[in-house]
Design a protein around this motif. Structure first.
Motif, PDB file in Angstrom:
ATOM      1  N   MET A 123      -0.526  10.527  -5.947  1.00 43.58           N
ATOM      2  CA  MET A 123      -0.635  10.559  -7.407  1.00 43.58           C
ATOM      3  C   MET A 123      -1.755   9.647  -7.895  1.00 43.58           C
ATOM      4  N   LEU A 124      -1.888   8.478  -7.287  1.00 47.70           N
ATOM      5  CA  LEU A 124      -2.971   7.579  -7.670  1.00 47.70           C
ATOM      6  C   LEU A 124      -4.333   8.214  -7.380  1.00 47.70           C
ATOM      7  N   LYS A 131      -9.105   3.153  -5.333  1.00 48.39           N
ATOM      8  CA  LYS A 131      -8.871   1.846  -4.727  1.00 48.39           C
ATOM      9  C   LYS A 131      -7.377   1.596  -4.561  1.00 48.39           C
ATOM     10  N   ALA A 132      -6.613   1.857  -5.623  1.00 51.04           N
ATOM     11  CA  ALA A 132      -5.170   1.655  -5.555  1.00 51.04           C
ATOM     12  C   ALA A 132      -4.532   2.631  -4.581  1.00 51.04           C
ATOM     13  N   ALA A 133      -5.042   3.853  -4.526  1.00 52.97           N
ATOM     14  CA  ALA A 133      -4.490   4.855  -3.611  1.00 52.97           C
ATOM     15  C   ALA A 133      -4.693   4.426  -2.160  1.00 52.97           C
ATOM     16  N   THR A 153      -5.366   7.691   4.289  1.00 56.28           N
ATOM     17  CA  THR A 153      -6.524   6.863   3.928  1.00 56.28           C
ATOM     18  C   THR A 153      -7.812   7.671   3.833  1.00 56.28           C
ATOM     19  N   PHE A 154      -8.065   8.506   4.855  1.00 58.89           N
ATOM     20  CA  PHE A 154      -9.306   9.281   4.846  1.00 58.89           C
ATOM     21  C   PHE A 154      -9.291  10.366   3.766  1.00 58.89           C
ATOM     22  N   ASP A 155      -8.118  10.835   3.425  1.00 56.95           N
ATOM     23  CA  ASP A 155      -8.000  11.775   2.311  1.00 56.95           C
ATOM     24  C   ASP A 155      -8.513  11.123   1.029  1.00 56.95           C
ATOM     25  N   VAL A 156      -8.074   9.893   0.798  1.00 57.69           N
ATOM     26  CA  VAL A 156      -8.517   9.160  -0.391  1.00 57.69           C
ATOM     27  C   VAL A 156     -10.014   8.878  -0.328  1.00 57.69           C
TER      28      VAL A 156
END
Length: 335
Positions: A123-124, A131-133, A153-156
Protein backbone atom coordinates in the motif's frame (compact mmCIF):
# COMPACT_ATOMS: atom_id res chain seq x y z
CA UNK A 1 -7.21 -0.22 -10.33
CA UNK A 2 -6.48 -3.87 -9.67
CA UNK A 3 -3.81 -4.23 -6.99
CA UNK A 4 -1.56 -7.24 -6.75
CA UNK A 5 -2.01 -9.66 -3.90
CA UNK A 6 0.99 -11.37 -2.33
CA UNK A 7 -0.38 -14.86 -1.87
CA UNK A 8 -2.76 -17.03 -3.84
CA UNK A 9 -3.59 -20.65 -4.59
CA UNK A 10 -3.02 -22.26 -7.99
CA UNK A 11 -4.79 -25.06 -9.87
CA UNK A 12 -4.37 -26.13 -13.48
CA UNK A 13 -6.82 -25.25 -16.26
CA UNK A 14 -6.72 -25.66 -20.01
CA UNK A 15 -8.02 -23.20 -22.59
CA UNK A 16 -8.68 -23.58 -26.31
CA UNK A 17 -6.37 -21.03 -27.85
CA UNK A 18 -7.25 -21.93 -31.42
CA UNK A 19 -11.01 -21.57 -31.22
CA UNK A 20 -13.05 -18.70 -32.61
CA UNK A 21 -13.25 -15.71 -30.23
CA UNK A 22 -16.19 -15.86 -27.82
CA UNK A 23 -18.68 -12.99 -27.87
CA UNK A 24 -21.17 -12.33 -25.06
CA UNK A 25 -24.88 -11.80 -25.24
CA UNK A 26 -25.92 -8.15 -25.37
CA UNK A 27 -27.50 -8.19 -21.91
CA UNK A 28 -24.43 -9.49 -20.11
CA UNK A 29 -23.32 -6.25 -18.50
CA UNK A 30 -22.36 -6.60 -14.86
CA UNK A 31 -21.89 -9.14 -12.12
CA UNK A 32 -24.96 -10.62 -10.51
CA UNK A 33 -25.20 -10.66 -6.74
CA UNK A 34 -24.69 -13.87 -4.79
CA UNK A 35 -25.66 -14.70 -1.24
CA UNK A 36 -23.62 -16.48 1.37
CA UNK A 37 -23.90 -16.58 5.13
CA UNK A 38 -20.53 -15.32 6.34
CA UNK A 39 -21.65 -15.00 9.95
CA UNK A 40 -21.11 -18.70 10.56
CA UNK A 41 -17.68 -18.91 8.95
CA UNK A 42 -14.68 -19.36 11.20
CA UNK A 43 -11.48 -17.38 10.72
CA UNK A 44 -9.85 -19.91 8.39
CA UNK A 45 -13.00 -20.15 6.28
CA UNK A 46 -13.12 -16.37 6.00
CA UNK A 47 -9.50 -16.37 4.81
CA UNK A 48 -10.33 -18.98 2.18
CA UNK A 49 -13.26 -16.87 1.01
CA UNK A 50 -11.00 -13.80 0.89
CA UNK A 51 -8.38 -15.62 -1.19
CA UNK A 52 -10.99 -17.07 -3.55
CA UNK A 53 -12.60 -13.66 -3.93
CA UNK A 54 -9.52 -12.29 -5.69
CA UNK A 55 -9.97 -14.70 -8.59
CA UNK A 56 -11.49 -13.79 -11.94
CA UNK A 57 -15.21 -13.17 -11.72
CA UNK A 58 -15.19 -13.10 -7.93
CA UNK A 59 -13.68 -9.79 -6.86
CA UNK A 60 -16.92 -7.84 -6.56
CA UNK A 61 -19.34 -10.66 -5.81
CA UNK A 62 -18.15 -11.08 -2.22
CA UNK A 63 -16.66 -7.66 -1.50
CA UNK A 64 -19.64 -6.21 0.34
CA UNK A 65 -20.25 -9.33 2.38
CA UNK A 66 -16.60 -9.66 3.36
CA UNK A 67 -16.28 -5.98 4.22
CA UNK A 68 -19.36 -5.94 6.46
CA UNK A 69 -18.50 -9.18 8.21
CA UNK A 70 -14.86 -8.28 8.81
CA UNK A 71 -15.78 -4.79 9.99
CA UNK A 72 -18.11 -6.30 12.58
CA UNK A 73 -15.62 -8.92 13.72
CA UNK A 74 -12.76 -6.43 13.92
CA UNK A 75 -14.90 -4.14 16.08
CA UNK A 76 -15.78 -7.05 18.37
CA UNK A 77 -12.39 -8.76 18.49
CA UNK A 78 -9.51 -7.03 16.69
CA UNK A 79 -7.21 -10.03 16.37
CA UNK A 80 -4.19 -9.64 14.05
CA UNK A 81 -5.57 -12.05 11.46
CA UNK A 82 -9.00 -10.43 11.34
CA UNK A 83 -7.32 -7.03 11.14
CA UNK A 84 -5.14 -8.20 8.27
CA UNK A 85 -8.14 -9.52 6.34
CA UNK A 86 -10.15 -6.37 6.98
CA UNK A 87 -7.25 -4.21 5.76
CA UNK A 88 -7.00 -6.36 2.62
CA UNK A 89 -10.67 -5.73 1.85
CA UNK A 90 -10.30 -1.98 2.44
CA UNK A 91 -7.23 -1.92 0.20
CA UNK A 92 -9.33 -3.25 -2.66
CA UNK A 93 -11.52 -0.15 -2.42
CA UNK A 94 -8.47 2.12 -2.22
CA UNK A 95 -9.33 3.08 1.35
CA UNK A 96 -5.62 3.25 2.04
CA UNK A 97 -5.70 5.53 5.08
CA UNK A 98 -8.09 3.26 6.95
CA UNK A 99 -6.27 0.13 5.83
CA UNK A 100 -2.87 1.50 6.84
CA UNK A 101 -4.24 2.48 10.26
CA UNK A 102 -5.45 -1.07 10.77
CA UNK A 103 -2.13 -2.59 9.67
CA UNK A 104 -0.37 -0.29 12.13
CA UNK A 105 -2.64 -1.53 14.93
CA UNK A 106 -2.10 -5.16 13.86
CA UNK A 107 1.68 -4.84 13.92
CA UNK A 108 1.59 -3.25 17.36
CA UNK A 109 -0.24 -6.34 18.58
CA UNK A 110 1.84 -8.77 16.55
CA UNK A 111 5.09 -7.33 15.13
CA UNK A 112 5.80 -10.68 13.46
CA UNK A 113 2.68 -10.80 11.30
CA UNK A 114 4.40 -11.29 7.94
CA UNK A 115 1.38 -10.84 5.67
CA UNK A 116 0.54 -7.53 7.31
CA UNK A 117 4.08 -6.26 6.71
CA UNK A 118 3.75 -7.25 3.05
CA UNK A 119 0.32 -5.68 2.71
CA UNK A 120 1.51 -2.46 4.33
CA UNK A 121 4.59 -2.32 2.08
CA UNK A 122 2.40 -2.78 -0.98
CA UNK A 123 0.00 0.00 0.00
CA UNK A 124 2.84 2.40 0.77
CA UNK A 125 4.37 1.60 -2.61
CA UNK A 126 1.08 2.18 -4.45
CA UNK A 127 0.80 5.56 -2.74
CA UNK A 128 4.28 6.50 -3.92
CA UNK A 129 5.98 6.43 -0.52
CA UNK A 130 8.80 4.24 -1.75
CA UNK A 131 11.19 4.94 1.12
CA UNK A 132 8.64 3.86 3.72
CA UNK A 133 7.65 0.85 1.60
CA UNK A 134 11.27 -0.34 1.37
CA UNK A 135 11.70 0.10 5.12
CA UNK A 136 8.57 -1.99 5.65
CA UNK A 137 10.02 -4.75 3.48
CA UNK A 138 13.24 -4.73 5.48
CA UNK A 139 11.30 -5.16 8.72
CA UNK A 140 10.70 -8.72 7.51
CA UNK A 141 14.34 -9.62 8.12
CA UNK A 142 14.49 -12.68 10.39
CA UNK A 143 10.71 -13.07 10.08
CA UNK A 144 10.49 -14.83 6.72
CA UNK A 145 12.55 -16.22 3.86
CA UNK A 146 14.99 -13.96 2.04
CA UNK A 147 13.18 -14.71 -1.22
CA UNK A 148 10.08 -12.98 0.15
CA UNK A 149 12.11 -10.02 1.41
CA UNK A 150 13.99 -9.67 -1.88
CA UNK A 151 10.77 -9.78 -3.88
CA UNK A 152 9.19 -7.14 -1.69
CA UNK A 153 12.25 -4.87 -1.73
CA UNK A 154 13.10 -5.08 -5.42
CA UNK A 155 9.46 -4.57 -6.31
CA UNK A 156 9.57 -1.25 -4.49
CA UNK A 157 12.96 -0.24 -5.91
CA UNK A 158 11.72 -0.98 -9.43
CA UNK A 159 9.10 1.73 -8.93
CA UNK A 160 11.68 4.15 -7.57
CA UNK A 161 13.87 4.65 -10.63
CA UNK A 162 15.75 1.34 -10.44
CA UNK A 163 13.73 -0.88 -12.77
CA UNK A 164 16.48 -2.55 -14.83
CA UNK A 165 18.73 -3.11 -11.83
CA UNK A 166 15.91 -4.47 -9.72
CA UNK A 167 14.80 -6.87 -12.44
CA UNK A 168 18.25 -8.37 -12.82
CA UNK A 169 18.90 -8.46 -9.10
CA UNK A 170 15.64 -10.22 -8.31
CA UNK A 171 16.02 -12.67 -11.19
CA UNK A 172 19.55 -13.52 -10.08
CA UNK A 173 18.69 -13.81 -6.38
CA UNK A 174 16.37 -16.81 -6.76
CA UNK A 175 16.85 -19.80 -9.06
CA UNK A 176 13.95 -20.02 -11.50
CA UNK A 177 12.75 -23.45 -10.36
CA UNK A 178 12.46 -22.17 -6.77
CA UNK A 179 10.68 -18.91 -7.46
CA UNK A 180 7.33 -18.42 -5.79
CA UNK A 181 4.27 -17.49 -7.81
CA UNK A 182 4.46 -13.98 -6.41
CA UNK A 183 8.11 -13.60 -7.42
CA UNK A 184 7.25 -14.76 -10.92
CA UNK A 185 4.42 -12.22 -10.97
CA UNK A 186 6.72 -9.38 -9.94
CA UNK A 187 9.42 -10.41 -12.44
CA UNK A 188 6.86 -10.56 -15.25
CA UNK A 189 5.61 -7.07 -14.40
CA UNK A 190 9.14 -5.73 -14.45
CA UNK A 191 9.95 -7.45 -17.75
CA UNK A 192 6.86 -6.01 -19.42
CA UNK A 193 7.71 -2.53 -18.15
CA UNK A 194 11.15 -3.05 -19.73
CA UNK A 195 9.37 -3.82 -23.01
CA UNK A 196 10.34 -7.49 -22.89
CA UNK A 197 6.98 -9.24 -23.34
CA UNK A 198 8.51 -12.58 -24.30
CA UNK A 199 10.55 -12.64 -21.09
CA UNK A 200 7.52 -11.50 -19.14
CA UNK A 201 5.45 -14.38 -20.47
CA UNK A 202 8.20 -16.88 -19.69
CA UNK A 203 7.99 -15.93 -16.02
CA UNK A 204 4.27 -16.67 -15.65
CA UNK A 205 3.30 -19.01 -18.48
CA UNK A 206 3.27 -22.02 -16.15
CA UNK A 207 0.88 -20.36 -13.69
CA UNK A 208 -2.79 -21.36 -14.01
CA UNK A 209 -5.13 -18.46 -14.69
CA UNK A 210 -8.31 -20.00 -13.31
CA UNK A 211 -7.25 -19.62 -9.67
CA UNK A 212 -4.78 -16.76 -10.07
CA UNK A 213 -5.63 -13.29 -8.77
CA UNK A 214 -7.15 -10.88 -11.26
CA UNK A 215 -4.00 -8.75 -11.18
CA UNK A 216 -1.97 -11.62 -12.63
CA UNK A 217 -4.59 -12.33 -15.30
CA UNK A 218 -4.59 -8.64 -16.27
CA UNK A 219 -0.80 -8.81 -16.57
CA UNK A 220 -1.09 -11.98 -18.69
CA UNK A 221 -3.53 -10.18 -21.01
CA UNK A 222 -1.28 -7.12 -21.25
CA UNK A 223 1.62 -9.33 -22.30
CA UNK A 224 -0.37 -10.91 -25.13
CA UNK A 225 -1.70 -7.51 -26.20
CA UNK A 226 1.89 -6.24 -26.33
CA UNK A 227 2.74 -9.21 -28.56
CA UNK A 228 -0.23 -8.48 -30.80
CA UNK A 229 -1.82 -11.86 -30.05
CA UNK A 230 -5.37 -10.56 -29.80
CA UNK A 231 -7.06 -13.88 -30.53
CA UNK A 232 -5.35 -15.47 -27.53
CA UNK A 233 -6.89 -12.83 -25.28
CA UNK A 234 -10.32 -13.15 -26.90
CA UNK A 235 -10.28 -16.94 -26.57
CA UNK A 236 -8.87 -17.25 -23.07
CA UNK A 237 -10.39 -14.60 -20.81
CA UNK A 238 -14.08 -15.47 -21.32
CA UNK A 239 -13.34 -19.12 -20.56
CA UNK A 240 -12.27 -18.22 -17.01
CA UNK A 241 -15.85 -17.55 -15.85
CA UNK A 242 -19.20 -19.25 -16.24
CA UNK A 243 -21.11 -15.98 -16.45
CA UNK A 244 -19.49 -13.36 -18.65
CA UNK A 245 -21.04 -10.41 -16.84
CA UNK A 246 -18.88 -11.36 -13.85
CA UNK A 247 -15.68 -10.38 -15.65
CA UNK A 248 -13.91 -7.50 -13.94
CA UNK A 249 -13.70 -4.10 -15.63
CA UNK A 250 -9.95 -4.44 -16.19
CA UNK A 251 -10.47 -7.70 -18.08
CA UNK A 252 -13.41 -6.36 -20.08
CA UNK A 253 -11.15 -3.47 -21.08
CA UNK A 254 -8.49 -5.87 -22.37
CA UNK A 255 -11.11 -7.85 -24.28
CA UNK A 256 -12.44 -4.65 -25.85
CA UNK A 257 -8.91 -3.60 -26.88
CA UNK A 258 -8.20 -7.05 -28.33
CA UNK A 259 -11.50 -7.04 -30.20
CA UNK A 260 -10.84 -3.57 -31.60
CA UNK A 261 -7.50 -4.73 -33.03
CA UNK A 262 -8.67 -8.18 -34.17
CA UNK A 263 -8.74 -8.79 -37.94
CA UNK A 264 -12.53 -9.16 -37.91
CA UNK A 265 -13.65 -5.56 -37.51
CA UNK A 266 -17.31 -6.58 -37.34
CA UNK A 267 -16.80 -7.81 -33.77
CA UNK A 268 -18.22 -5.24 -31.36
CA UNK A 269 -19.67 -7.28 -28.52
CA UNK A 270 -16.92 -6.75 -25.94
CA UNK A 271 -16.60 -3.10 -26.88
CA UNK A 272 -20.34 -2.68 -26.42
CA UNK A 273 -20.28 -4.49 -23.09
CA UNK A 274 -17.39 -2.33 -21.87
CA UNK A 275 -19.23 0.81 -22.99
CA UNK A 276 -22.23 -0.20 -20.90
CA UNK A 277 -19.99 -0.96 -17.91
CA UNK A 278 -18.30 2.44 -18.29
CA UNK A 279 -21.67 4.18 -18.37
CA UNK A 280 -22.59 2.47 -15.11
CA UNK A 281 -19.29 3.42 -13.46
CA UNK A 282 -19.66 7.03 -14.53
CA UNK A 283 -23.24 7.14 -13.29
CA UNK A 284 -21.95 6.01 -9.89
CA UNK A 285 -18.85 8.24 -10.10
CA UNK A 286 -16.93 5.11 -9.22
CA UNK A 287 -13.40 6.36 -8.55
CA UNK A 288 -12.17 2.83 -7.77
CA UNK A 289 -12.26 2.14 -11.52
CA UNK A 290 -10.64 5.43 -12.55
CA UNK A 291 -7.66 3.65 -14.11
CA UNK A 292 -9.87 1.52 -16.35
CA UNK A 293 -12.02 4.51 -17.30
CA UNK A 294 -9.00 6.59 -18.28
CA UNK A 295 -7.67 3.76 -20.44
CA UNK A 296 -11.09 3.31 -22.01
CA UNK A 297 -11.22 6.94 -23.11
CA UNK A 298 -7.65 6.79 -24.37
CA UNK A 299 -7.70 3.45 -26.18
CA UNK A 300 -11.29 2.53 -27.06
CA UNK A 301 -13.67 5.49 -27.14
CA UNK A 302 -11.16 8.28 -27.61
CA UNK A 303 -12.31 11.28 -25.58
CA UNK A 304 -9.19 13.11 -24.29
CA UNK A 305 -11.08 15.31 -21.83
CA UNK A 306 -12.69 12.37 -20.07
CA UNK A 307 -9.43 10.43 -20.19
CA UNK A 308 -7.63 13.25 -18.40
CA UNK A 309 -10.44 13.62 -15.86
CA UNK A 310 -10.22 9.97 -14.83
CA UNK A 311 -6.42 9.83 -15.05
CA UNK A 312 -6.23 12.69 -12.55
CA UNK A 313 -8.60 10.88 -10.19
CA UNK A 314 -6.53 7.74 -10.56
CA UNK A 315 -3.35 9.69 -9.76
CA UNK A 316 -4.90 10.86 -6.50
CA UNK A 317 -5.20 7.21 -5.48
CA UNK A 318 -2.18 5.49 -6.99
CA UNK A 319 1.30 6.69 -7.89
CA UNK A 320 3.09 3.78 -9.48
CA UNK A 321 5.06 4.20 -12.71
CA UNK A 322 2.08 2.97 -14.74
CA UNK A 323 -0.16 5.58 -13.13
CA UNK A 324 2.33 8.33 -13.98
CA UNK A 325 2.50 7.11 -17.57
CA UNK A 326 -1.30 7.03 -17.78
CA UNK A 327 -1.53 10.62 -16.56
CA UNK A 328 1.18 11.74 -18.98
CA UNK A 329 -0.60 10.03 -21.89
CA UNK A 330 -3.91 11.65 -20.96
CA UNK A 331 -2.29 15.07 -20.64
CA UNK A 332 -0.67 14.68 -24.05
CA UNK A 333 -3.89 13.51 -25.68
CA UNK A 334 -5.81 16.50 -24.35
CA UNK A 335 -3.43 19.10 -25.82
Amino acid sequence: MITRAFTYLCLLISVNAGAEPYTPADDEIIAKARTINTAHLNQDELMTLLINSQQVGQTELRQGLLKNQLQQRYAQSPTPQIGYMYARVLQREHQFSAALAITDAVLKRDPNHVNTHLLRANMLMVQGDFKAAKQQCLKLLALTAMDVINTCTFDVLSQDGQLAQSYQSLANSITSNKQSDNTRHVLAEMALRLNKPDEALAHIQSLPLKTAPVSLVVLWADIYLAQGNYQKVLNTLPALVNEKQNLEDALLLRLAIAEQHYNDTSLKQWQNLMAQRVALRELRQDSFHANDLAHYYLDINKQPGKALYWAKINWQQAKLNADQQLLTRAQGASL
